[in-house]
Write a protein that holds these residues in place. Structure first.
Motif, PDB file in Angstrom:
ATOM      1  N   GLU A  84     -39.293   6.588  22.820  1.00 21.01           N
ATOM      2  CA  GLU A  84     -39.098   8.235  23.087  1.00 21.01           C
ATOM      3  C   GLU A  84     -38.235   8.170  24.073  1.00 21.01           C
ATOM      4  O   GLU A  84     -38.102   8.564  24.965  1.00 21.01           O
ATOM      5  N   ILE A  85     -37.209   8.579  23.006  1.00 15.58           N
ATOM      6  CA  ILE A  85     -36.009   9.518  23.480  1.00 15.58           C
ATOM      7  C   ILE A  85     -35.503  10.686  23.469  1.00 15.58           C
ATOM      8  O   ILE A  85     -34.692  10.670  21.731  1.00 15.58           O
ATOM      9  N   SER A  86     -35.269  11.512  24.326  1.00 13.09           N
ATOM     10  CA  SER A  86     -35.070  13.171  23.827  1.00 13.09           C
ATOM     11  C   SER A  86     -34.147  13.106  24.528  1.00 13.09           C
ATOM     12  O   SER A  86     -33.575  13.536  25.573  1.00 13.09           O
ATOM     13  N   LEU A  87     -33.062  14.390  24.061  1.00 12.54           N
ATOM     14  CA  LEU A  87     -32.182  15.417  24.446  1.00 12.54           C
ATOM     15  C   LEU A  87     -33.066  16.435  25.350  1.00 12.54           C
ATOM     16  O   LEU A  87     -33.769  17.198  23.982  1.00 12.54           O
ATOM     17  N   LEU A  88     -32.683  16.189  26.712  1.00 14.58           N
ATOM     18  CA  LEU A  88     -33.047  17.520  26.830  1.00 14.58           C
ATOM     19  C   LEU A  88     -31.472  17.909  27.749  1.00 14.58           C
ATOM     20  O   LEU A  88     -31.998  17.816  29.122  1.00 14.58           O
ATOM     21  N   PRO A  89     -30.957  18.749  28.304  1.00 11.92           N
ATOM     22  CA  PRO A  89     -29.618  19.492  28.792  1.00 11.92           C
ATOM     23  C   PRO A  89     -29.877  20.084  29.857  1.00 11.92           C
ATOM     24  O   PRO A  89     -30.868  20.317  29.896  1.00 11.92           O
ATOM     25  N   LYS A  90     -29.288  20.049  30.772  1.00 12.36           N
ATOM     26  CA  LYS A  90     -29.207  21.024  31.846  1.00 12.36           C
ATOM     27  C   LYS A  90     -28.840  21.524  31.594  1.00 12.36           C
ATOM     28  O   LYS A  90     -27.510  21.979  30.845  1.00 12.36           O
ATOM     29  N   VAL A  91     -28.765  23.260  32.146  1.00 16.88           N
ATOM     30  CA  VAL A  91     -28.264  23.810  31.755  1.00 16.88           C
ATOM     31  C   VAL A  91     -26.496  24.216  32.005  1.00 16.88           C
ATOM     32  O   VAL A  91     -26.028  24.591  31.499  1.00 16.88           O
ATOM     33  N   SER A  92     -26.855  23.052  33.511  1.00 16.85           N
ATOM     34  CA  SER A  92     -24.952  23.838  33.337  1.00 16.85           C
ATOM     35  C   SER A  92     -23.913  22.311  33.127  1.00 16.85           C
ATOM     36  O   SER A  92     -23.015  22.869  32.487  1.00 16.85           O
ATOM     37  N   GLU A  93     -24.613  21.153  32.292  1.00 23.64           N
ATOM     38  CA  GLU A  93     -24.092  20.537  31.547  1.00 23.64           C
ATOM     39  C   GLU A  93     -23.821  21.671  30.208  1.00 23.64           C
ATOM     40  O   GLU A  93     -22.362  21.413  29.236  1.00 23.64           O
ATOM     41  N   TYR A  94     -24.818  21.990  29.452  1.00 24.60           N
ATOM     42  CA  TYR A  94     -24.651  23.058  28.602  1.00 24.60           C
ATOM     43  C   TYR A  94     -23.678  23.673  28.198  1.00 24.60           C
ATOM     44  O   TYR A  94     -22.829  24.189  27.762  1.00 24.60           O
ATOM     45  N   LEU A  95     -23.280  24.918  29.286  1.00 25.88           N
ATOM     46  CA  LEU A  95     -22.428  25.680  29.572  1.00 25.88           C
ATOM     47  C   LEU A  95     -21.205  25.187  29.992  1.00 25.88           C
ATOM     48  O   LEU A  95     -20.467  25.540  29.171  1.00 25.88           O
ATOM     49  N   SER A  96     -20.985  24.011  30.578  1.00 24.64           N
ATOM     50  CA  SER A  96     -19.663  23.554  30.451  1.00 24.64           C
ATOM     51  C   SER A  96     -19.130  22.432  29.492  1.00 24.64           C
ATOM     52  O   SER A  96     -18.402  22.868  28.510  1.00 24.64           O
ATOM     53  N   LEU A  97     -20.165  22.630  28.967  1.00 26.03           N
ATOM     54  CA  LEU A  97     -19.502  21.947  26.926  1.00 26.03           C
ATOM     55  C   LEU A  97     -19.424  22.930  25.851  1.00 26.03           C
ATOM     56  O   LEU A  97     -18.378  22.941  25.872  1.00 26.03           O
ATOM     57  N   ILE A  98     -20.065  24.152  26.485  1.00 23.89           N
ATOM     58  CA  ILE A  98     -19.514  24.871  25.466  1.00 23.89           C
ATOM     59  C   ILE A  98     -18.357  26.476  26.300  1.00 23.89           C
ATOM     60  O   ILE A  98     -17.090  26.283  24.626  1.00 23.89           O
ATOM     61  N   MET A  99     -17.876  26.098  27.407  1.00 28.59           N
ATOM     62  CA  MET A  99     -16.364  26.017  27.958  1.00 28.59           C
ATOM     63  C   MET A  99     -15.917  25.635  27.719  1.00 28.59           C
ATOM     64  O   MET A  99     -15.031  26.046  27.333  1.00 28.59           O
ATOM     65  N   THR A 100     -15.781  24.481  27.457  1.00 30.14           N
ATOM     66  CA  THR A 100     -14.370  22.830  27.423  1.00 30.14           C
ATOM     67  C   THR A 100     -14.539  23.566  25.822  1.00 30.14           C
ATOM     68  O   THR A 100     -12.791  23.455  25.654  1.00 30.14           O
ATOM     69  N   LEU A 101     -15.378  23.442  24.793  1.00 26.19           N
ATOM     70  CA  LEU A 101     -14.756  23.848  23.400  1.00 26.19           C
ATOM     71  C   LEU A 101     -14.244  25.097  23.344  1.00 26.19           C
ATOM     72  O   LEU A 101     -13.235  25.331  22.440  1.00 26.19           O
ATOM     73  N   ILE A 102     -15.226  26.043  23.816  1.00 22.91           N
ATOM     74  CA  ILE A 102     -14.138  27.324  23.872  1.00 22.91           C
ATOM     75  C   ILE A 102     -13.128  27.568  24.324  1.00 22.91           C
ATOM     76  O   ILE A 102     -11.460  28.052  23.974  1.00 22.91           O
ATOM     77  N   PHE A 103     -12.647  26.639  25.453  1.00 18.46           N
ATOM     78  CA  PHE A 103     -11.214  27.485  26.578  1.00 18.46           C
ATOM     79  C   PHE A 103     -10.240  26.176  25.547  1.00 18.46           C
ATOM     80  O   PHE A 103      -8.648  26.606  25.256  1.00 18.46           O
ATOM     81  N   SER A 104     -10.413  25.358  25.112  1.00 19.00           N
ATOM     82  CA  SER A 104     -10.074  24.709  24.257  1.00 19.00           C
ATOM     83  C   SER A 104      -9.391  24.130  22.644  1.00 19.00           C
ATOM     84  O   SER A 104      -7.993  24.489  22.088  1.00 19.00           O
ATOM     85  N   PHE A 105     -10.309  25.252  21.718  1.00 24.76           N
ATOM     86  CA  PHE A 105      -9.999  25.778  20.785  1.00 24.76           C
ATOM     87  C   PHE A 105      -9.326  26.912  21.132  1.00 24.76           C
ATOM     88  O   PHE A 105      -7.742  27.523  20.897  1.00 24.76           O
ATOM     89  N   GLY A 106      -9.741  27.760  21.811  1.00 25.85           N
ATOM     90  CA  GLY A 106      -8.368  29.114  22.144  1.00 25.85           C
ATOM     91  C   GLY A 106      -7.345  28.786  22.649  1.00 25.85           C
ATOM     92  O   GLY A 106      -6.841  29.627  22.593  1.00 25.85           O
ATOM     93  N   LEU A 107      -6.977  27.697  23.235  1.00 26.11           N
ATOM     94  CA  LEU A 107      -5.343  27.329  23.929  1.00 26.11           C
ATOM     95  C   LEU A 107      -4.663  26.763  22.517  1.00 26.11           C
ATOM     96  O   LEU A 107      -3.376  26.978  22.820  1.00 26.11           O
ATOM     97  N   VAL A 108      -5.767  25.968  21.981  1.00 26.17           N
ATOM     98  CA  VAL A 108      -4.617  25.197  20.396  1.00 26.17           C
ATOM     99  C   VAL A 108      -4.705  26.376  19.561  1.00 26.17           C
ATOM    100  O   VAL A 108      -3.224  26.722  19.063  1.00 26.17           O
ATOM    101  N   PHE A 109      -5.480  27.684  19.307  1.00 27.82           N
ATOM    102  CA  PHE A 109      -4.783  28.664  18.460  1.00 27.82           C
ATOM    103  C   PHE A 109      -3.569  29.589  19.110  1.00 27.82           C
ATOM    104  O   PHE A 109      -3.273  29.795  18.810  1.00 27.82           O
ATOM    105  N   GLN A 110      -3.115  29.066  20.478  1.00 26.40           N
ATOM    106  CA  GLN A 110      -1.903  29.767  20.770  1.00 26.40           C
ATOM    107  C   GLN A 110      -0.933  29.339  20.702  1.00 26.40           C
ATOM    108  O   GLN A 110       0.163  29.746  20.537  1.00 26.40           O
ATOM    109  N   LEU A 111      -1.102  28.351  20.054  1.00 23.06           N
ATOM    110  CA  LEU A 111       0.497  26.894  19.369  1.00 23.06           C
ATOM    111  C   LEU A 111       0.799  28.190  18.381  1.00 23.06           C
ATOM    112  O   LEU A 111       2.306  28.288  18.694  1.00 23.06           O
TER     113      LEU A 111
END
Length: 286
Positions: A163-190
């Motif tokens: 049995e393998i379950s996804l149990l993310p850490k709070v810091s890693e989940y926040l880093s994922l969200i921030m990375t995606l928001i920063f990436s899309f926000g930067l691209v939308f400035q094109l």
């Protein structure tokens, strides 16, 4: 040094000192706005983090995992505290951005002509709107898609499997969200960046159209660098980037047509003034 030379030095240094004083004032307003927004976000950090977990809950429902509980962990005593500080800094910067942008504009605007100020202001308004559009796209669509992709890799433990379950850490989940928001926000400035460059003559719609193939390749390379190493987020960033590149070409053509129309109107006005001047300068006998 003569008295006249000293007076010239004093006259030239006075504007510099005034600019430095104004710059200090603008920086203090910007830092003050960020600090207040940071305190507010830190006070509501847990509520904000719970708000960011909602896309994860959507992904669980999409994956049809009714028995799975959405749970995040932290493995170091100070981890969640520093995660809240990181979240507060990110949220404070986003909330305080209009104040910071306004202070930058107020500092730069006195050195611009009236037509330059009127041309620059729409881009100053469009930039945060496009950034928020990219962030909304991340929150409502791409984060649930990415989490759904990761959830699909779980093993239930049936048929003798581990049995393998996804149990993310709070810091890693926040880093994922921030990375995606920063990436899309930067691209939308094109569109903003390319339109500004087209307006000052550094880019043309023809050059953008000629480099379309290279732009598509670069879009996928940038998406691979800025996003997590999964095909969903990489394709999800590359496709909007290509669409925004096409929008940039259209915006550059619009700027060029507008500039050409203004040039023709100015030439027509100058020709009319020249004809009027020539007519008024003729003698009655002629």
């Amino acid at each position: 040094m003569s008295t006249n030379d000293q007076d010239e030095v004093d006259k030239s240094s006075a504007p510099l000192i005034e600019h430095l004083i104004e710059l200090r004032s603008r920086l203090m307003w910007s830092l003050g706005g960020f600090f207040i927004a940071f305190l507010v976000c830190f006070f509501f950090a847990k509520q904000l983090f719970n708000l960011l977990v909602i896309p994860f809950q959507w992904a669980v429902s999409w994956a049809d995992l009714a028995n799975q509980k959405v749970e995040l962990i932290y493995t170091a005593p100070q981890e969640f505290f520093f995660t809240q500080i990181k979240l507060a800094m990110f949220g404070g910067l986003v909330i305080a951005f209009p104040v910071i942008a306004a202070q930058i504009y107020k500092f730069v605007a006195p050195g611009l002509y009236k037509n330059e100020r009127s041309a620059f202001l729409p881009f100053l308004i469009a930039s945060p709107i496009l950034f928020l559009t990219g962030a909304a796209l991340v929150y409502f669509f791409f984060t649930p898609m990415v989490m759904w992709f990761f959830l699909a890799m779980q093993q239930t433990g049936a048929d003798g499997e581990v049995e393998i379950s996804l149990l993310p850490k709070v810091s890693e989940y926040l880093s994922l969200i921030m990375t995606l928001i920063f990436s899309f926000g930067l691209v939308f400035q094109l569109p903003v960046v390319t339109t500004l460059m087209a307006r000052v003559g550094l880019l043309s719609s023809e050059a953008l159209a000629d480099k379309r193939k290279w732009a598509i390749v670069i879009a996928f390379v940038v998406a691979a660098v800025l996003t997590p190493p999964d095909p969903v987020s990489q394709i999800g960033l590359a496709v909007p980037t290509i669409i925004l590149y096409e929008v940039s070409i259209w915006a550059a053509r619009w700027v060029e047509r507008k500039r050409e129309a203004e040039r023709l109107a100015r030439e027509k006005e100058e020709a009319a003034d020249a004809a009027s001047t020539a007519g008024s300068g003729a003698s009655p006998a002629e």
